[in-house]
Design a protein around this motif. Sequence first.
Motif, mmCIF file in Angstrom:
data_model
loop_
_atom_site.group_PDB
_atom_site.id
_atom_site.type_symbol
_atom_site.label_atom_id
_atom_site.label_comp_id
_atom_site.label_asym_id
_atom_site.label_seq_id
_atom_site.Cartn_x
_atom_site.Cartn_y
_atom_site.Cartn_z
ATOM 1 N N SER A 65 33.819 47.970 -11.324
ATOM 2 C CA SER A 65 33.743 48.364 -9.910
ATOM 3 C C SER A 65 32.515 49.227 -9.656
ATOM 4 O O SER A 65 31.822 49.070 -8.640
ATOM 5 N N PHE A 66 32.234 50.132 -10.585
ATOM 6 C CA PHE A 66 31.069 51.007 -10.442
ATOM 7 C C PHE A 66 29.771 50.203 -10.465
ATOM 8 O O PHE A 66 28.867 50.430 -9.635
ATOM 9 N N ASP A 67 29.671 49.256 -11.395
ATOM 10 C CA ASP A 67 28.467 48.421 -11.467
ATOM 11 C C ASP A 67 28.320 47.569 -10.211
ATOM 12 O O ASP A 67 27.206 47.340 -9.725
ATOM 13 N N HIS A 68 29.442 47.090 -9.677
ATOM 14 C CA HIS A 68 29.397 46.282 -8.456
ATOM 15 C C HIS A 68 28.891 47.119 -7.280
ATOM 16 O O HIS A 68 28.057 46.648 -6.480
ATOM 17 N N MET A 69 29.355 48.344 -7.171
ATOM 18 C CA MET A 69 28.886 49.220 -6.097
ATOM 19 C C MET A 69 27.405 49.528 -6.256
ATOM 20 O O MET A 69 26.664 49.607 -5.269
ATOM 21 N N THR A 70 26.958 49.684 -7.504
ATOM 22 C CA THR A 70 25.537 49.941 -7.740
ATOM 23 C C THR A 70 24.698 48.741 -7.333
ATOM 24 O O THR A 70 23.628 48.890 -6.731
ATOM 25 N N ASP A 71 25.179 47.532 -7.635
ATOM 26 C CA ASP A 71 24.462 46.322 -7.219
ATOM 27 C C ASP A 71 24.375 46.238 -5.699
ATOM 28 O O ASP A 71 23.335 45.856 -5.137
ATOM 29 N N GLN A 72 25.461 46.595 -5.014
ATOM 30 C CA GLN A 72 25.446 46.590 -3.554
ATOM 31 C C GLN A 72 24.463 47.627 -3.014
ATOM 32 O O GLN A 72 23.770 47.385 -2.021
ATOM 33 N N LEU A 73 24.409 48.779 -3.676
ATOM 34 C CA LEU A 73 23.475 49.825 -3.262
ATOM 35 C C LEU A 73 22.034 49.360 -3.412
ATOM 36 O O LEU A 73 21.199 49.578 -2.525
ATOM 37 N N VAL A 74 21.738 48.683 -4.524
ATOM 38 C CA VAL A 74 20.386 48.165 -4.743
ATOM 39 C C VAL A 74 20.036 47.126 -3.683
ATOM 40 O O VAL A 74 18.935 47.133 -3.114
ATOM 41 N N ALA A 75 20.988 46.224 -3.394
ATOM 42 C CA ALA A 75 20.736 45.195 -2.377
ATOM 43 C C ALA A 75 20.525 45.821 -1.009
ATOM 44 O O ALA A 75 19.637 45.407 -0.252
ATOM 45 N N ARG A 76 21.316 46.842 -0.690
ATOM 46 C CA ARG A 76 21.163 47.512 0.605
ATOM 47 C C ARG A 76 19.819 48.234 0.689
ATOM 48 O O ARG A 76 19.150 48.203 1.737
ATOM 49 N N ASN A 77 19.413 48.862 -0.395
ATOM 50 C CA ASN A 77 18.110 49.530 -0.407
ATOM 51 C C ASN A 77 16.975 48.533 -0.211
ATOM 52 O O ASN A 77 15.984 48.818 0.476
ATOM 53 N N LEU A 83 13.217 45.948 6.005
ATOM 54 C CA LEU A 83 13.201 46.263 7.438
ATOM 55 C C LEU A 83 12.175 47.340 7.747
ATOM 56 O O LEU A 83 11.487 47.283 8.778
ATOM 57 N N TYR A 84 12.062 48.311 6.861
ATOM 58 C CA TYR A 84 11.102 49.403 7.072
ATOM 59 C C TYR A 84 9.669 48.879 7.044
ATOM 60 O O TYR A 84 8.848 49.230 7.899
ATOM 61 N N LEU A 85 9.362 48.012 6.064
ATOM 62 C CA LEU A 85 8.024 47.442 5.980
ATOM 63 C C LEU A 85 7.728 46.566 7.193
ATOM 64 O O LEU A 85 6.606 46.578 7.721
ATOM 65 N N ALA A 86 8.741 45.807 7.635
ATOM 66 C CA ALA A 86 8.557 44.975 8.820
ATOM 67 C C ALA A 86 8.303 45.834 10.056
ATOM 68 O O ALA A 86 7.470 45.494 10.905
ATOM 69 N N GLN A 87 9.017 46.974 10.139
ATOM 70 C CA GLN A 87 8.819 47.877 11.268
ATOM 71 C C GLN A 87 7.430 48.503 11.233
ATOM 72 O O GLN A 87 6.771 48.644 12.272
#
Length: 208
Positions: A65-77, A83-87
């Motif tokens: 579960s912890f590794d899955h949350m970390t993967d989601q965090l990386v994807a969100r980042n 989006l930031y670069l596009a902006q």
Amino acid sequence: TSRNTFAGLFVIVFLCVMMIGLVISRSIVRPLYRIVDTTRAIRDGDLTRRVELGAPDELGELSSSFDHMTDQLVARNQQINTLYLAQLEETARREAVLTSISDIVIVQDSTGRTILRNIAADELHKQLLDDRVALQNFRQMLMNATHFNVPETISVVGRHFSVLATPVMMPTGSKLGDVVVFRDITAIVEAQQLKDKLILQLSHEIRT
């Protein structure tokens, strides 16, 4: 002899229990240390770290579960960074377009506060700094920018401008502010004044 045998068996059993307890404790403590170390590494910014226990027990499920949350965090980042670069690119493109416009462009919010202006507007503002009265009148005019819903000619620092204000509306229908454009028509006004002067002189000569 029997007493010595019993004592020997007791020592052997005690050592076996100690060994079993040590093995069990290590099997519990090591995964916990691994989870803690990974948590600290991620907290310090190393998002490449994973626990990866792979054990079929509760600690293994916690690790997964912890590794899955970390993967989601990386994807969100990554999404946020994209989006930031596009902006940034869109902002740079808009600033380039705004800079290339020779007309004076001033963007202000609903309270009349200037939030964006191009180089031509900066140059006009520098000229107005030498005349407090002219600067105050110019600011007052911007506060009433909604009155310029149709082009109107004004004079500022010896120049003539055609002023037009366009409201900026949000998709929700609320008003964000106004874009005020000053088009320099000094040459046109001066040509018109020269024409009028020539006509007057010609009329005078004809009457004479």
